[in-house]
Design a protein around this motif. Structure first.
Motif, PDB file in Angstrom:
ATOM      1  N   TRP A 179      32.813 -28.104  32.729  1.00  0.00           N
ATOM      2  CA  TRP A 179      31.985 -27.468  31.709  1.00  0.00           C
ATOM      3  C   TRP A 179      32.690 -26.224  31.173  1.00  0.00           C
ATOM      4  CZ3 TRP A 179      31.281 -26.993  36.902  1.00  0.00           C
ATOM      5  CH2 TRP A 179      31.059 -25.722  37.438  1.00  0.00           C
ATOM      6  N   ARG A 181      32.159 -22.204  29.557  1.00  0.00           N
ATOM      7  CA  ARG A 181      31.247 -21.063  29.520  1.00  0.00           C
ATOM      8  C   ARG A 181      31.269 -20.454  28.111  1.00  0.00           C
ATOM      9  NH1 ARG A 181      27.343 -20.554  32.052  1.00  0.00           N
ATOM     10  NH2 ARG A 181      27.432 -18.289  32.064  1.00  0.00           N
ATOM     11  N   ASN A 197      32.125 -17.695  27.103  1.00  0.00           N
ATOM     12  CA  ASN A 197      33.345 -16.923  26.820  1.00  0.00           C
ATOM     13  C   ASN A 197      34.577 -17.815  26.641  1.00  0.00           C
ATOM     14  OD1 ASN A 197      33.934 -17.764  29.390  1.00  0.00           O
ATOM     15  ND2 ASN A 197      34.103 -15.732  30.299  1.00  0.00           N
ATOM     16  N   LEU A 248      35.869 -19.926  28.829  1.00  0.00           N
ATOM     17  CA  LEU A 248      36.505 -20.331  30.087  1.00  0.00           C
ATOM     18  C   LEU A 248      36.083 -21.765  30.416  1.00  0.00           C
ATOM     19  CD1 LEU A 248      38.327 -18.801  32.137  1.00  0.00           C
ATOM     20  CD2 LEU A 248      36.249 -18.227  33.402  1.00  0.00           C
ATOM     21  N   ILE A 260      35.771 -24.730  33.140  1.00  0.00           N
ATOM     22  CA  ILE A 260      35.689 -24.842  34.607  1.00  0.00           C
ATOM     23  C   ILE A 260      35.698 -26.309  35.015  1.00  0.00           C
ATOM     24  CG2 ILE A 260      34.370 -24.206  36.673  1.00  0.00           C
ATOM     25  CD1 ILE A 260      33.088 -21.951  35.158  1.00  0.00           C
ATOM     26  N   LEU A 307      39.036 -25.231  39.216  1.00  0.00           N
ATOM     27  CA  LEU A 307      40.210 -24.961  38.376  1.00  0.00           C
ATOM     28  C   LEU A 307      39.686 -24.367  37.073  1.00  0.00           C
ATOM     29  CD1 LEU A 307      41.959 -28.437  38.877  1.00  0.00           C
ATOM     30  CD2 LEU A 307      42.239 -26.355  40.247  1.00  0.00           C
ATOM     31  N   LEU A 308      40.125 -23.154  36.743  1.00  0.00           N
ATOM     32  CA  LEU A 308      39.590 -22.480  35.556  1.00  0.00           C
ATOM     33  C   LEU A 308      40.706 -22.190  34.560  1.00  0.00           C
ATOM     34  CD1 LEU A 308      38.077 -21.122  38.347  1.00  0.00           C
ATOM     35  CD2 LEU A 308      36.509 -20.521  36.500  1.00  0.00           C
ATOM     36  N   HIS A 309      40.535 -22.699  33.335  1.00  0.00           N
ATOM     37  CA  HIS A 309      41.546 -22.498  32.294  1.00  0.00           C
ATOM     38  C   HIS A 309      41.005 -21.536  31.238  1.00  0.00           C
ATOM     39  CE1 HIS A 309      44.394 -25.596  33.644  1.00  0.00           C
ATOM     40  NE2 HIS A 309      43.324 -26.220  34.090  1.00  0.00           N
ATOM     41  N   GLY A 310      41.763 -20.468  30.998  1.00  0.00           N
ATOM     42  CA  GLY A 310      41.330 -19.467  30.030  1.00  0.00           C
ATOM     43  C   GLY A 310      42.358 -19.204  28.958  1.00  0.00           C
ATOM     44  N   THR A 311      42.030 -18.243  28.110  1.00  0.00           N
ATOM     45  CA  THR A 311      42.930 -17.832  27.035  1.00  0.00           C
ATOM     46  C   THR A 311      43.000 -16.306  27.016  1.00  0.00           C
ATOM     47  OG1 THR A 311      41.017 -17.978  25.569  1.00  0.00           O
ATOM     48  CG2 THR A 311      42.542 -19.847  25.557  1.00  0.00           C
ATOM     49  N   GLY A 312      42.933 -15.714  28.222  1.00  0.00           N
ATOM     50  CA  GLY A 312      42.983 -14.264  28.317  1.00  0.00           C
ATOM     51  C   GLY A 312      41.632 -13.628  28.645  1.00  0.00           C
ATOM     52  N   GLN A 313      40.703 -14.414  29.161  1.00  0.00           N
ATOM     53  CA  GLN A 313      39.354 -13.894  29.453  1.00  0.00           C
ATOM     54  C   GLN A 313      39.378 -12.729  30.450  1.00  0.00           C
ATOM     55  OE1 GLN A 313      39.956 -16.967  28.704  1.00  0.00           O
ATOM     56  NE2 GLN A 313      38.276 -17.680  27.419  1.00  0.00           N
ATOM     57  N   ILE A 314      38.652 -11.655  30.095  1.00  0.00           N
ATOM     58  CA  ILE A 314      38.407 -10.560  31.042  1.00  0.00           C
ATOM     59  C   ILE A 314      36.917 -10.284  31.064  1.00  0.00           C
ATOM     60  CG2 ILE A 314      40.696  -9.491  30.797  1.00  0.00           C
ATOM     61  CD1 ILE A 314      39.424  -7.486  28.865  1.00  0.00           C
ATOM     62  N   LYS A 315      36.468  -9.612  32.116  1.00  0.00           N
ATOM     63  CA  LYS A 315      35.036  -9.375  32.281  1.00  0.00           C
ATOM     64  C   LYS A 315      34.676  -7.978  31.786  1.00  0.00           C
ATOM     65  CE  LYS A 315      31.376  -9.694  35.687  1.00  0.00           C
ATOM     66  NZ  LYS A 315      31.002 -10.062  37.041  1.00  0.00           N
TER      67      LYS A 315
END
Lengths: 414, 414
Positions: free
Chosen positions: B99, B101, B103, B105, B107, B406-414
């Motif tokens: 799925w 998120r 933002n 991300l 998952i 396994l989480l694929h992002g594009t520069g996600q920060i919190k």
């Protein structure tokens, strides 16, 4: 009979009824509890004050006093969280799989409550409401064992829970607090296999290690996080720096914050000074290897111990590595199998890192700070599991469930 | 360094490579092992004869000697089972859920090996091949600890495994046998949390209880079966009798055979004599309550102990109950949460029984003898879990797996 054994028997006796309570009945109980918390605020705060006073008399550190405090705002937050829990889907009763065998036997795999959860926790009294409500939502009875420093608060909160349960259709005895907070009682609780289906310790590493080492009841281990960020050769400079700052400083005291940054050599040659400057501007103390020390001011020389340490503070270890393989090996050697991230544009390295790093959550181009039940979208969190069995990573309501096979036949014999 | 610790380190070091071995590589290793077993039959039988001779010298009971024996036929069976295992789907690598998120991300929840499995088992040497092959199929390394009475057979079989692994692309050290079969070494193994991810005891109740009581490594408990058949008021007479005979006598020594028959009063008034006659014709010794004793010959009066006993023999307890509720209560009091069956035509009673009986497998109008990985259609079985965490009921290959986010992002920060 000891207080512990008496209460363990009480909660165990409620499991059959609780397992068959409907979603509506469970949600109604949570709503009643939310209302009772707001109604009995004065009583809760009065009892909480006794713990705080006792804590101050015992010279408890102010940061621990802060964890103990239940004020109007915190009680409102707990009450509101209960209403959010009501909105979440009830996992119990779901038919997860269904198939038929050649002999006509129909097999269903259904989601059911675990039974009795034993919760062992430290000074935060909000865990009392948190744990009890998550257990009730999933049809589990719960035996609570909090810390002696929060005993008045916990006793008050469990009284409020009982007031709510009495108005509900759930069994009144399904939540019990052990008032005897001695070590002997905790040790007895670790071995209560006849009454408890699982133990969940919530607190520091020492508490969790003690439970794991001594319990014969199965444990859901929520562990420490010695998390890493690996900045690979092809990492985008600004993305890597932003993620490093965020993963280290946004909330350094939590388990999904990073403790060591590993930097690929070529990236380091070009960009390490910028990374160091940015970290230091964000008040991060750097414990670096020789190369890192040579690239900045005020860098403390890192020792083996640094790589093993979960600082939980504005401190980071910084180490240069020759390859993604060296990064993976370092992480698998020193990590606690929690959350690990690679910043790279190299797809092969992503695949190697994701496959070979042994952790509950492995990230690509993202901060590690998202390892959290709410950030994952679960709407609730019992903790973050760092063990391999039952549940791994952020645990939502499903982690508080078991399964049961239901088989319908027409006279099948073997 | 002890033999145990040395081998634990060896197997632990193979987990990263094993986790990334492909399905084809794993299957090829199983085929090579199948071939090696057939090729080295004479060697295996010679070594096995040493255990048998030693067993006879030590006055081992013939039924235990039988469990020890590896003859041509049994070795062929093991070799054939390996080829069947090759045909089963590899669970490793499956993306179970995915799925995104808000933002951005992404998952994924992926199925991964557990890591290192510690297997503790009794005299049957075939478990060596069985456990090793199921572990390898699921990318797990395995540390084997068999019984001293089978040490020559186990050592020979592990030599054969190593011969096969050397020809394969799997790490050679991924299967290790502890040759020191002392109690001290077993106790040390129970606490080897740094090297073992799970312990699986296979054997009698005493062995399993010892492991559960003493291990700090998480345990997959495969337990005893004090199983029940409840014949309700509306049960079809012939179906109930056929199922009673089958569930008791088809193989009395196994955990999914029944030990107590509960009979609803009205059904008993009309049909108990027929049930008793049929059971006695099938050579079943009946331990009955007063009513049962009054309805037949040669019935031994049942005591409380009978209801607690897993006879594992041609003996059954027979008790009259007033209602489905009394049956449920009896089962939840005396049962071991394994397999329970209701024979009835009353749908409300089916629902009550299915919901309220606390067991891994609950049956309607069927023999309990189907609680088995092969009967469920899993194609393999590691054991039957009677605990609530991780896996419950028959455990197929999936029980030997864990998960990883396994989480694929594009520069996600919190």
């Amino acid at each position: 009979m000891s207080d512990l054994l008496q209460k363990a028997k009480l909660v165990r006796a409620t499991t059959t009824a609780l397992a068959t309570n409907t979603t509506e009945q469970k949600n109604r109980a949570l709503e009643l509890l939310s209302a009772q918390l707001k109604e009995q605020k004065t009583f809760i705060i009065e009892e909480n004050n006794r713990d705080i006073e006792q804590g101050r008399n015992n010279g408890l550190h102010e940061s621990l006093i802060d964890r103990l405090i239940l004020n109007e705002e915190r009680i409102d937050d707990m009450a509101d969280a209960l209403l959010e829990l009501v909105e979440l889907q009830d996992p119990i009763g779901e038919i997860m799989e269904e198939w038929s065998r050649p002999n006509g036997l129909n097999i269903q795999k259904a989601r059911v409550p675990i039974g009795v959860v034993g919760m062992i926790y430290e000074a935060r009294p909000n865990v009392t409401i948190d744990a009890a409500s998550l257990c009730l939502k999933t049809g589990n009875a719960v035996l609570l064992r909090g810390s002696s420093s929060a005993i008045h608060s916990n006793t008050a909160l469990v009284k409020v829970i009982h007031d709510a349960l009495k108005q509900s259709e759930l069994p009144n005895d399904s939540v019990q607090l052990i008032e005897d907070t001695s070590r002997e009682t905790a040790s007895e609780m670790f071995k209560l296999n006849d009454y408890l289906d699982v133990l969940i310790p919530r607190g520091g590493k020492k508490l969790i290690d003690t439970v794991v080492a001594n319990a014969s009841v199965p444990v859901l281990e929520t562990g420490a996080g010695n998390c890493h960020l690996f900045i690979d050769e092809t990492a985008q400079k600004q993305m890597a720096i932003d993620i490093a700052i965020n993963a280290k400083t946004q909330r350094p005291s939590v388990c999904n914050a990073i403790e060591t940054i590993l930097v690929e050599k070529k990236w380091a040659e070009n960009n390490l000074e910028s990374l160091i400057t940015s970290l230091q501007k964000a008040d991060v103390e750097i414990h670096g290897d020789d190369f890192a020390v040579s690239k900045g001011e005020n860098i403390i020389e890192a020792t083996e111990e640094d790589y093993e340490t979960e600082y939980l503070d504005n401190i980071v270890a910084l180490k240069i590595v020759d390859s993604v393989q060296e990064a993976i090996d370092h992480i698998n050697k020193y990590g606690t199998h929690h959350s690990e991230s690679i910043i790279t544009e190299n797809e092969e390295h992503v695949v190697a890192f994701m496959n070979e790093v042994d952790a509950a959550a492995v990230y690509h181009n993202s901060s590690t700070r998202f390892t959290d039940g709410f950030e994952f979208g679960f709407g609730a969190e019992i903790g973050i599991s760092t063990q391999k069995l039952h549940a791994r990573g952020p645990m939502g309501l499903e982690a508080l469930t078991s399964t049961k096979y239901l088989l319908h036949g027409t006279g099948q014999i073997k």
